[in-house]
Design a protein around this motif. Sequence first.
Motif, mmCIF file in Angstrom:
data_model
loop_
_atom_site.group_PDB
_atom_site.id
_atom_site.type_symbol
_atom_site.label_atom_id
_atom_site.label_comp_id
_atom_site.label_asym_id
_atom_site.label_seq_id
_atom_site.Cartn_x
_atom_site.Cartn_y
_atom_site.Cartn_z
ATOM 1 N N GLU A 6 -21.792 -23.681 -2.094
ATOM 2 C CA GLU A 6 -21.688 -25.305 -2.037
ATOM 3 C C GLU A 6 -22.066 -25.685 -3.477
ATOM 4 O O GLU A 6 -22.876 -25.314 -4.214
ATOM 5 C CB GLU A 6 -22.754 -25.766 -1.060
ATOM 6 N N CYS A 22 -17.015 -26.802 -0.938
ATOM 7 C CA CYS A 22 -17.363 -25.811 -0.647
ATOM 8 C C CYS A 22 -16.366 -24.634 -0.710
ATOM 9 O O CYS A 22 -15.132 -24.712 -0.494
ATOM 10 C CB CYS A 22 -17.366 -25.861 1.027
ATOM 11 N N CYS A 96 -22.456 -25.471 4.043
ATOM 12 C CA CYS A 96 -21.201 -25.176 4.503
ATOM 13 C C CYS A 96 -21.002 -23.932 5.179
ATOM 14 O O CYS A 96 -21.780 -22.949 4.821
ATOM 15 C CB CYS A 96 -19.917 -25.405 3.546
#
Length: 129
Positions: A6, A22, A96
């Motif tokens: 991320e 992401c 993520c």
Amino acid sequence: QLQFVESGGGLVQPGGSLRLSCSPSGFRLEFYAIGWFRQAPGKEREAVSCIPSVPINKWYAPSVEGRFTTSRDNAENIVYLQMNSLEPEDTAVYYCAAVQSQPVCDGVENVRTFDSHPWGPGTQVTVSS
């Protein structure tokens, strides 16, 4: 195992915006439903948003609905989280992950990753004046 990185966090004033990215490590994102999650100090990790492999029926937590938008760029192999009208309550580390219920977002609130893949390092978002 699936791995993600991320980026895009930072310090922003209330009402400001940030866009998180992401990126996967060595695989194509387009085949996966990708969720954004966050964890504030002293709190449990919670689901923020989810975008299915086919990007319809996106899911958002009620606390971010209308302020956050998740999208995917399959050509660039990135999933984004655009965060607008940020509030101090949005301060957290954001992560993520591929959600458990591939390739859709069912049950993303359970905060479980697909195949129990590990969480990435996350990116810090701080909303403060």
